[in-house]
Design a protein around this motif. Structure first.
Motif, mmCIF file in Angstrom:
data_model
loop_
_atom_site.group_PDB
_atom_site.id
_atom_site.type_symbol
_atom_site.label_atom_id
_atom_site.label_comp_id
_atom_site.label_asym_id
_atom_site.label_seq_id
_atom_site.Cartn_x
_atom_site.Cartn_y
_atom_site.Cartn_z
ATOM 1 N N VAL A 57 0.848 -1.191 0.000
ATOM 2 C CA VAL A 57 0.000 0.000 0.000
ATOM 3 C C VAL A 57 0.883 1.240 0.000
ATOM 4 C CG1 VAL A 57 -1.753 1.288 1.274
ATOM 5 C CG2 VAL A 57 -1.859 -1.210 1.182
ATOM 6 N N ASP A 58 0.588 2.140 -0.903
ATOM 7 C CA ASP A 58 1.316 3.404 -0.986
ATOM 8 C C ASP A 58 1.203 4.131 0.348
ATOM 9 O OD1 ASP A 58 1.888 6.184 -1.353
ATOM 10 O OD2 ASP A 58 1.563 5.956 -3.509
ATOM 11 N N PRO A 59 2.320 4.495 0.993
ATOM 12 C CA PRO A 59 2.264 5.179 2.291
ATOM 13 C C PRO A 59 1.432 6.466 2.257
ATOM 14 C CG PRO A 59 4.511 4.528 1.781
ATOM 15 C CD PRO A 59 3.686 4.250 0.561
ATOM 16 N N ASN A 60 1.419 7.160 1.130
ATOM 17 C CA ASN A 60 0.601 8.374 1.034
ATOM 18 C C ASN A 60 -0.885 8.041 1.138
ATOM 19 O OD1 ASN A 60 2.799 10.155 0.698
ATOM 20 N ND2 ASN A 60 2.910 9.616 -1.461
ATOM 21 N N ASP A 61 -1.302 6.929 0.527
ATOM 22 C CA ASP A 61 -2.695 6.501 0.634
ATOM 23 C C ASP A 61 -3.035 6.132 2.069
ATOM 24 O OD1 ASP A 61 -3.146 6.866 -2.074
ATOM 25 O OD2 ASP A 61 -2.754 4.777 -2.584
ATOM 26 N N PHE A 62 -2.125 5.433 2.725
ATOM 27 C CA PHE A 62 -2.339 5.046 4.117
ATOM 28 C C PHE A 62 -2.471 6.285 5.004
ATOM 29 C CE2 PHE A 62 -0.659 3.961 8.332
ATOM 30 C CZ PHE A 62 -1.543 2.958 8.681
ATOM 31 N N ASN A 63 -1.590 7.259 4.835
ATOM 32 C CA ASN A 63 -1.637 8.482 5.640
ATOM 33 C C ASN A 63 -2.919 9.271 5.389
ATOM 34 O OD1 ASN A 63 0.845 7.912 6.793
ATOM 35 N ND2 ASN A 63 1.976 9.073 5.267
ATOM 36 N N ARG A 64 -3.362 9.305 4.143
ATOM 37 C CA ARG A 64 -4.606 9.999 3.799
ATOM 38 C C ARG A 64 -5.788 9.352 4.526
ATOM 39 N NH1 ARG A 64 -4.527 10.452 -2.239
ATOM 40 N NH2 ARG A 64 -2.748 9.789 -1.384
ATOM 41 N N ILE A 65 -5.824 8.025 4.545
ATOM 42 C CA ILE A 65 -6.905 7.316 5.233
ATOM 43 C C ILE A 65 -6.869 7.606 6.729
ATOM 44 C CG2 ILE A 65 -7.625 5.000 5.973
ATOM 45 C CD1 ILE A 65 -7.048 4.130 3.037
ATOM 46 N N MET A 66 -5.720 7.514 7.335
ATOM 47 C CA MET A 66 -5.614 7.744 8.781
ATOM 48 C C MET A 66 -6.096 9.144 9.164
ATOM 49 S SD MET A 66 -4.848 4.842 9.924
ATOM 50 C CE MET A 66 -4.510 5.196 11.639
ATOM 51 N N ALA A 67 -5.838 10.126 8.304
ATOM 52 C CA ALA A 67 -6.255 11.503 8.576
ATOM 53 C C ALA A 67 -7.771 11.685 8.470
ATOM 54 C CB ALA A 67 -5.546 12.459 7.624
ATOM 55 N N LEU A 68 -8.466 10.741 7.858
ATOM 56 C CA LEU A 68 -9.914 10.833 7.673
ATOM 57 C C LEU A 68 -10.705 10.061 8.730
ATOM 58 C CD1 LEU A 68 -10.004 10.319 3.804
ATOM 59 C CD2 LEU A 68 -10.435 12.459 5.043
ATOM 60 N N LEU A 69 -10.020 9.385 9.644
ATOM 61 C CA LEU A 69 -10.685 8.534 10.628
ATOM 62 C C LEU A 69 -10.983 9.277 11.929
ATOM 63 C CD1 LEU A 69 -8.626 5.246 10.241
ATOM 64 C CD2 LEU A 69 -10.777 5.869 9.133
ATOM 65 N N SER A 70 -12.156 8.988 12.495
ATOM 66 C CA SER A 70 -12.533 9.594 13.772
ATOM 67 C C SER A 70 -12.094 8.732 14.958
ATOM 68 C CB SER A 70 -14.041 9.820 13.836
ATOM 69 O OG SER A 70 -14.728 8.586 13.794
ATOM 70 N N THR A 71 -11.845 7.452 14.706
ATOM 71 C CA THR A 71 -11.375 6.528 15.745
ATOM 72 C C THR A 71 -10.350 5.586 15.128
ATOM 73 O OG1 THR A 71 -13.108 4.908 15.256
ATOM 74 C CG2 THR A 71 -13.598 6.536 16.968
ATOM 75 N N ARG A 72 -9.667 4.866 15.989
ATOM 76 C CA ARG A 72 -8.704 3.876 15.492
ATOM 77 C C ARG A 72 -9.447 2.773 14.739
ATOM 78 N NH1 ARG A 72 -3.576 3.369 17.415
ATOM 79 N NH2 ARG A 72 -3.722 1.125 17.147
ATOM 80 N N PRO A 73 -8.848 2.274 13.656
ATOM 81 C CA PRO A 73 -9.477 1.158 12.936
ATOM 82 C C PRO A 73 -9.557 -0.079 13.829
ATOM 83 C CG PRO A 73 -7.583 2.032 11.733
ATOM 84 C CD PRO A 73 -7.596 2.695 13.057
ATOM 85 N N VAL A 74 -10.551 -0.898 13.567
ATOM 86 C CA VAL A 74 -10.731 -2.146 14.302
ATOM 87 C C VAL A 74 -10.709 -3.275 13.276
ATOM 88 C CG1 VAL A 74 -12.317 -3.483 15.738
ATOM 89 C CG2 VAL A 74 -12.152 -1.011 16.041
ATOM 90 N N GLY A 75 -9.955 -4.337 13.579
ATOM 91 C CA GLY A 75 -9.894 -5.475 12.667
ATOM 92 C C GLY A 75 -9.668 -6.766 13.409
ATOM 93 N N GLN A 76 -10.139 -7.843 12.810
ATOM 94 C CA GLN A 76 -10.003 -9.156 13.436
ATOM 95 C C GLN A 76 -9.908 -10.240 12.373
ATOM 96 O OE1 GLN A 76 -9.787 -9.759 16.849
ATOM 97 N NE2 GLN A 76 -9.234 -11.781 16.112
ATOM 98 N N TYR A 77 -9.160 -11.295 12.690
ATOM 99 C CA TYR A 77 -9.059 -12.456 11.821
ATOM 100 C C TYR A 77 -10.109 -13.486 12.191
ATOM 101 C CZ TYR A 77 -4.440 -10.699 10.580
ATOM 102 O OH TYR A 77 -3.392 -9.930 10.139
ATOM 103 N N TYR A 78 -10.607 -14.193 11.163
ATOM 104 C CA TYR A 78 -11.580 -15.255 11.365
ATOM 105 C C TYR A 78 -11.209 -16.431 10.461
ATOM 106 C CZ TYR A 78 -14.505 -11.590 13.374
ATOM 107 O OH TYR A 78 -14.984 -10.576 14.144
ATOM 108 N N GLU A 79 -11.670 -17.609 10.846
ATOM 109 C CA GLU A 79 -11.551 -18.770 9.974
ATOM 110 C C GLU A 79 -12.869 -19.523 9.995
ATOM 111 O OE1 GLU A 79 -8.342 -21.245 11.289
ATOM 112 O OE2 GLU A 79 -9.339 -21.808 13.133
ATOM 113 N N ALA A 80 -13.145 -20.219 8.922
ATOM 114 C CA ALA A 80 -14.404 -20.950 8.811
ATOM 115 C C ALA A 80 -14.389 -22.161 9.726
ATOM 116 C CB ALA A 80 -14.613 -21.409 7.362
ATOM 117 N N VAL A 81 -15.550 -22.499 10.217
ATOM 118 C CA VAL A 81 -15.708 -23.700 11.031
ATOM 119 C C VAL A 81 -15.788 -24.878 10.075
ATOM 120 C CG1 VAL A 81 -17.204 -24.906 12.669
ATOM 121 C CG2 VAL A 81 -16.905 -22.416 12.820
ATOM 122 N N ALA A 82 -14.932 -25.869 10.309
ATOM 123 C CA ALA A 82 -14.954 -27.063 9.454
ATOM 124 C C ALA A 82 -16.259 -27.816 9.670
ATOM 125 C CB ALA A 82 -13.769 -27.961 9.776
ATOM 126 N N GLU A 83 -16.861 -28.220 8.565
ATOM 127 C CA GLU A 83 -18.124 -28.964 8.657
ATOM 128 C C GLU A 83 -17.893 -30.441 8.579
ATOM 129 O OE1 GLU A 83 -21.184 -27.491 6.095
ATOM 130 O OE2 GLU A 83 -20.402 -25.471 6.275
#
Length: 100
Positions: A74-100
């Motif tokens: 990711v272009d660092p300029n794009d990343f910085n632009r996004i961070m400047a537009l956020l009102s709170t810290r981003p939230v993220g989480q990893y998931y995996e599918a449940v094996a059937e």
């Protein structure tokens, strides 16, 4: 097995459209990274509630390490632009599918 990453971003008041435009460029970059199986920008649709200026980036990766390496694509300029537009810290989480 693939892993899923769900990321939530909340825009500053009045800056939601700018955040969406900035993410459109970043999502295109992420889709080119080795190990990325899918990357989608999701916007909330009408559900009877007022818009809350939140968007979701949904990613599917071959592994967590592939996702972590993607930041270098990711272009660092794009990343910085996004961070400047956020009102709170981003939230993220990893998931995996449940094996059937």
């Amino acid at each position: 097995m693939s892993i899923l990453r769900v990321n939530e971003f909340k825009a500053l008041p009045g800056r939601f459209e700018d955040l969406v435009k900035a993410f459109e460029a970043v999502v295109r970059q992420i889709r080119t990274v080795d190990g990325c199986e899918r990357c989608e920008l999701l916007l909330k649709i009408a559900d009877g509630l007022d818009a809350d200026d939140t968007l979701i980036v949904l990613e599917v990766w071959t592994s967590i390490s592939a996702h972590k390496q993607a930041a270098s694509a990711v272009d660092p300029n794009d990343f910085n632009r996004i961070m400047a537009l956020l009102s709170t810290r981003p939230v993220g989480q990893y998931y995996e599918a449940v094996a059937e």
